[in-house]
Design an enzyme around this catalytic site. Structure first.
Site, mmCIF file in Angstrom:
data_model
loop_
_atom_site.group_PDB
_atom_site.id
_atom_site.type_symbol
_atom_site.label_atom_id
_atom_site.label_comp_id
_atom_site.label_asym_id
_atom_site.label_seq_id
_atom_site.Cartn_x
_atom_site.Cartn_y
_atom_site.Cartn_z
ATOM 1 C CB SER A 145 16.707 3.330 25.208
ATOM 2 O OG SER A 145 16.320 2.605 26.341
ATOM 3 C CD GLU A 180 22.225 0.158 24.696
ATOM 4 O OE1 GLU A 180 22.447 -0.057 25.911
ATOM 5 O OE2 GLU A 180 21.146 0.586 24.290
ATOM 6 C CG HIS A 235 20.800 2.898 28.568
ATOM 7 N ND1 HIS A 235 20.844 2.030 27.505
ATOM 8 C CD2 HIS A 235 19.491 3.211 28.738
ATOM 9 C CE1 HIS A 235 19.610 1.815 27.058
ATOM 10 N NE2 HIS A 235 18.777 2.524 27.793
#
Length: 328
Positions: free
Chosen positions: A111, A228, A299
């Site tokens: 992330s 992503e 995620h």
């Protein structure tokens, strides 16, 4: 350059270069510590990782001190980030990269940690890792696949292939560990066929793009992009992914990108396979390279661990999809 792989009995240090460990419940911290102990690893915590301010983080000075201390400590064999967030890029021009280069070791997170892991690779050539946070390992259910790939990447020198998980989840597990929703995994989706090998860079796409125009962006020459996008801000995730991907395509050296691997979109994004195919096919720059989607990273859970700066080979045909991590 790589740090040594982990062995049973090794010590790992938890640091919080983005949001603070202070936002994580004691129950999740205990579960994560127990899980790492079961794998055979000893857990310690950096001095400042529990500090928390109005931004749910801590001062730049505190976070830099913990990062430098963890890399300098000869007893620490790997560093796990507490959780993601929004501000690890505040650290990039404050880091003493010579400390990291002189003390190569594993750094793992995902992330917002995308900015930190790619910057360290760009500045030192140390392979870093996109994988679970410490807090991720506090998940009571659905963690086996995540732990399997954590061990394959960080506790072994062997090449490994990325295969599909059996099921996946996109729920707020940290709020209710008992009420979980799992869905069958439909598997890797080949959007463009082809075969390629190269160096992995990327991670969370919007965070990776924060590095553009700086010395902290790894040059995407002979690269395989692992990308992503999350839905945490409840924006139109497809549009966000589209414009951020287009921004990468505009890089001068994008012509040398060899392929793209896309992590699973969150269920709340409501992105369909048809939509992502249409988006990819709308970009002529991507027509000649293999593109694969719906991998277990991003995620949702579970997730693989993969090396930023490591080597990968991909083969994508209408009947076959192979992704092999060759160096990590």
């Amino acid at each position: 350059m790589t740090g040594d792989k982990l062995n049973r009995g090794d010590k790992i240090c938890v640091i919080a270069p983005s949001r603070s460990l202070g936002i994580i419940s004691q129950h999740v911290i205990e579960l994560a510590t127990t899980k790492l102990n079961e794998i055979g690893l000893e857990v310690c915590f950096s001095k400042n990782c529990h500090q928390i301010d109005e931004f749910h983080s801590s001062s730049i000075e505190a976070r830099i001190d913990d990062l430098h201390t963890a890399f300098s400590d000869k007893t620490v064999k790997a560093i796990l980030t507490a959780i993601g967030g929004h501000n690890s890029n505040q650290l990039l021009n404050k880091i003493d990269y010579s400390i990291i280069k002189s003390n190569p070791k594993i750094l793992c997170g995902f992330s917002d940690i995308t900015a930190l892991s790619n910057a360290i690779y760009a500045k030192t050539e140390l392979i870093t890792y996109n994988g679970p946070h410490f807090s991720t390992l506090g998940m009571a259910q659905g963690l086996d696949y995540t732990v399997e790939y954590f061990k394959k990447c960080l506790m072994s020198e062997k090449e490994y292939s990325i295969t599909n998980s059996q099921q996946w989840s996109d729920d707020e597990w940290y709020i209710n560990q008992d009420q979980r929703d799992f869905y069958p995994n439909t598997g890797h989706q080949v959007i463009n066929t082809g075969q390629a090998s190269g160096t992995i860079i990327g991670g969370n796409l919007c965070t990776f793009n924060l590095l553009q125009g700086s010395c902290y962006l790894p040059e995407p020459e002979n690269a395989i992009l692992f990308l992503e996008e999350d839905n945490l801000l409840e924006q139109n995730t497809l549009s966000e992914f589209d414009r951020n991907l287009q921004s990468i395509i505009h890089l001068k050296s994008f012509h040398s990108v060899k392929g793209i691997v896309i992590g699973r979109f969150q269920k709340t994004s409501q992105i369909t396979h048809e939509q992502i195919c249409k988006l990819i096919h709308s970009k002529p720059e991507l027509k000649s390279i293999p593109v694969i989607a719906n991998l277990d990273f991003g995620h949702t859970t579970p997730q693989i661990t993969f090396p930023i700066g490591g080597a990968v080979e991909i083969i994508a045909t209408s009947t076959r999809c192979e992704i092999m991590i060759k160096q990590h």
